[in-house]
Design a protein around this motif. Structure first.
Motif, PDB file in Angstrom:
ATOM      1  N   TRP A 243       0.735  -1.347   0.010  1.00  0.00           N
ATOM      2  CA  TRP A 243      -0.096   0.048   0.047  1.00  0.00           C
ATOM      3  C   TRP A 243       0.833   1.163   0.134  1.00  0.00           C
ATOM      4  O   TRP A 243       0.699   2.117  -0.565  1.00  0.00           O
ATOM      5  CB  TRP A 243      -0.944   0.033   1.188  1.00  0.00           C
ATOM      6  CG  TRP A 243      -1.795   1.248   1.137  1.00  0.00           C
ATOM      7  CD1 TRP A 243      -2.834   1.231   0.432  1.00  0.00           C
ATOM      8  CD2 TRP A 243      -1.740   2.282   2.152  1.00  0.00           C
ATOM      9  NE1 TRP A 243      -3.447   2.647   0.958  1.00  0.00           N
ATOM     10  CE2 TRP A 243      -2.744   3.172   1.785  1.00  0.00           C
ATOM     11  CE3 TRP A 243      -0.827   2.600   3.057  1.00  0.00           C
ATOM     12  CZ2 TRP A 243      -2.849   4.657   2.319  1.00  0.00           C
ATOM     13  CZ3 TRP A 243      -0.993   3.965   3.504  1.00  0.00           C
ATOM     14  CH2 TRP A 243      -2.054   4.612   3.335  1.00  0.00           C
TER      15      TRP A 243
ATOM     16  N   ALA B   7      -8.092   8.145  -8.939  1.00  0.00           N
ATOM     17  CA  ALA B   7      -9.231   7.359  -8.588  1.00  0.00           C
ATOM     18  C   ALA B   7      -8.772   5.824  -8.209  1.00  0.00           C
ATOM     19  O   ALA B   7      -9.283   5.202  -7.317  1.00  0.00           O
ATOM     20  CB  ALA B   7     -10.197   7.389  -9.786  1.00  0.00           C
ATOM     21  N   VAL B   8      -7.837   5.252  -8.954  1.00  0.00           N
ATOM     22  CA  VAL B   8      -7.181   3.923  -8.638  1.00  0.00           C
ATOM     23  C   VAL B   8      -6.603   3.809  -7.151  1.00  0.00           C
ATOM     24  O   VAL B   8      -7.052   3.043  -6.411  1.00  0.00           O
ATOM     25  CB  VAL B   8      -6.163   3.819  -9.732  1.00  0.00           C
ATOM     26  CG1 VAL B   8      -5.562   2.007  -9.211  1.00  0.00           C
ATOM     27  CG2 VAL B   8      -7.172   3.335 -10.928  1.00  0.00           C
TER      28      VAL B   8
ATOM     29  N   ASN C 257      -6.896   6.048  -4.867  1.00  0.00           N
ATOM     30  CA  ASN C 257      -7.721   6.437  -3.788  1.00  0.00           C
ATOM     31  C   ASN C 257      -8.626   5.444  -3.035  1.00  0.00           C
ATOM     32  O   ASN C 257      -9.236   5.548  -2.143  1.00  0.00           O
ATOM     33  CB  ASN C 257      -8.816   7.564  -4.206  1.00  0.00           C
ATOM     34  CG  ASN C 257      -7.871   8.795  -4.480  1.00  0.00           C
ATOM     35  OD1 ASN C 257      -6.882   9.118  -4.047  1.00  0.00           O
ATOM     36  ND2 ASN C 257      -8.464  10.051  -5.216  1.00  0.00           N
ATOM     37  N   GLN C 258      -8.989   4.465  -3.854  1.00  0.00           N
ATOM     38  CA  GLN C 258      -9.928   3.325  -3.429  1.00  0.00           C
ATOM     39  C   GLN C 258      -9.037   2.172  -2.890  1.00  0.00           C
ATOM     40  O   GLN C 258      -9.641   1.095  -2.220  1.00  0.00           O
ATOM     41  CB  GLN C 258     -10.604   2.778  -4.443  1.00  0.00           C
ATOM     42  CG  GLN C 258      -9.982   2.371  -5.819  1.00  0.00           C
ATOM     43  CD  GLN C 258      -9.395   1.135  -5.793  1.00  0.00           C
ATOM     44  OE1 GLN C 258     -10.129   0.083  -5.283  1.00  0.00           O
ATOM     45  NE2 GLN C 258      -8.315   0.624  -6.442  1.00  0.00           N
ATOM     46  N   LEU C 259      -7.802   2.320  -2.755  1.00  0.00           N
ATOM     47  CA  LEU C 259      -6.708   1.111  -2.448  1.00  0.00           C
ATOM     48  C   LEU C 259      -6.662   1.356  -0.779  1.00  0.00           C
ATOM     49  O   LEU C 259      -6.797   2.375  -0.302  1.00  0.00           O
ATOM     50  CB  LEU C 259      -5.515   1.100  -2.933  1.00  0.00           C
ATOM     51  CG  LEU C 259      -5.327   1.034  -4.295  1.00  0.00           C
ATOM     52  CD1 LEU C 259      -3.826   1.037  -4.859  1.00  0.00           C
ATOM     53  CD2 LEU C 259      -5.989  -0.556  -4.624  1.00  0.00           C
ATOM     54  N   THR C 260      -6.709   0.126  -0.074  1.00  0.00           N
ATOM     55  CA  THR C 260      -6.340  -0.140   1.077  1.00  0.00           C
ATOM     56  C   THR C 260      -5.397  -1.220   1.381  1.00  0.00           C
ATOM     57  O   THR C 260      -5.315  -1.970   0.254  1.00  0.00           O
ATOM     58  CB  THR C 260      -7.495  -0.232   2.184  1.00  0.00           C
ATOM     59  OG1 THR C 260      -8.207  -1.425   2.015  1.00  0.00           O
ATOM     60  CG2 THR C 260      -8.628   0.674   1.877  1.00  0.00           C
TER      61      THR C 260
ATOM     62  N   SER D 207     -10.811  -1.335 -10.039  1.00  0.00           N
ATOM     63  CA  SER D 207     -11.665  -0.223  -9.474  1.00  0.00           C
ATOM     64  C   SER D 207     -11.095   1.162  -9.590  1.00  0.00           C
ATOM     65  O   SER D 207      -9.898   1.424  -9.217  1.00  0.00           O
ATOM     66  CB  SER D 207     -11.940  -0.751  -7.977  1.00  0.00           C
ATOM     67  OG  SER D 207     -12.807   0.166  -7.497  1.00  0.00           O
ATOM     68  N   GLY D 208     -11.711   2.082 -10.339  1.00  0.00           N
ATOM     69  CA  GLY D 208     -11.191   3.460 -10.381  1.00  0.00           C
ATOM     70  C   GLY D 208     -10.471   3.830 -11.609  1.00  0.00           C
ATOM     71  O   GLY D 208     -10.449   4.830 -11.856  1.00  0.00           O
TER      72      GLY D 208
END
Length: 163
Positions: free
Chosen positions: A23, A37-38, A40-43, A151-152
């Protein structure tokens, strides 16, 4: 000088620490290289390094903290059946450009070459530094690309190969 140890992962490896390396590396290294956007959605929870622990090399600093990870194994793309693939290499920003990546890759490539005659990897089209790194390690850029919808956004990679 920082002492770095390279070792194989095992079933008792701290996989949360590996997720954190993944991460943090994405947040620092890939900012500006992939759509926001890619990122920002990562955890850390999106990665599952425990699934590949048998094919993972770790870089640890002098206190035993995982500061780099390299994973590899059989090809995932059908076009490369019977090839080995380097799945990923991630080094925390503070340890980049210090030879850690080369040491991780040397161990991973040695292991892969025991089983596979040909190797490949995918690198983001936008990641010019990584492309130079892989070229210095004997990989060559092919004309093949691969796009993934995540996602993103969409990620486009170039296939690099090595004999």
């Amino acid at each position: 000088m920082t002492v770095i140890t390279i070792q194989s992962a095992n079933a008792k490896t701290n996989f949360d620490a590996i997720r954190k390396v993944y991460w943090q590396t994405w947040m620092t290294t890939y900012r500006g290289l992939v759509p926001s956007a890619v990122l920002n959605q990562l955890t850390p929870a999106v990665w599952h390094p425990e699934k590949r622990w048998r094919n993972t090399q770790l870089a640890l600093n002098e206190t035993g903290e995982i500061i780099g990870v390299c994973s590899y194994g059989p090809a995932r793309l059908p076009l490369f059946a019977d090839w080995g693939e380097l799945y990923s290499i991630y080094i925390l920003l503070a340890y980049q450009h210090q030879g850690v990546g080369q040491r991780l890759m040397a161990q991973a490539l040695s292991t892969l070459r025991q089983k596979y005659q040909h190797l490949y990897l995918e690198v983001l089209v936008t990641n010019i530094d990584a492309q130079h790194f892989y070229t210095r390690l004997g990989f060559y850029r092919t004309t093949m690309t691969h796009s993934s919808h995540v996602s993103g956004g969409k990620l486009k990679t170039i296939i690099f190969a090595s004999n």
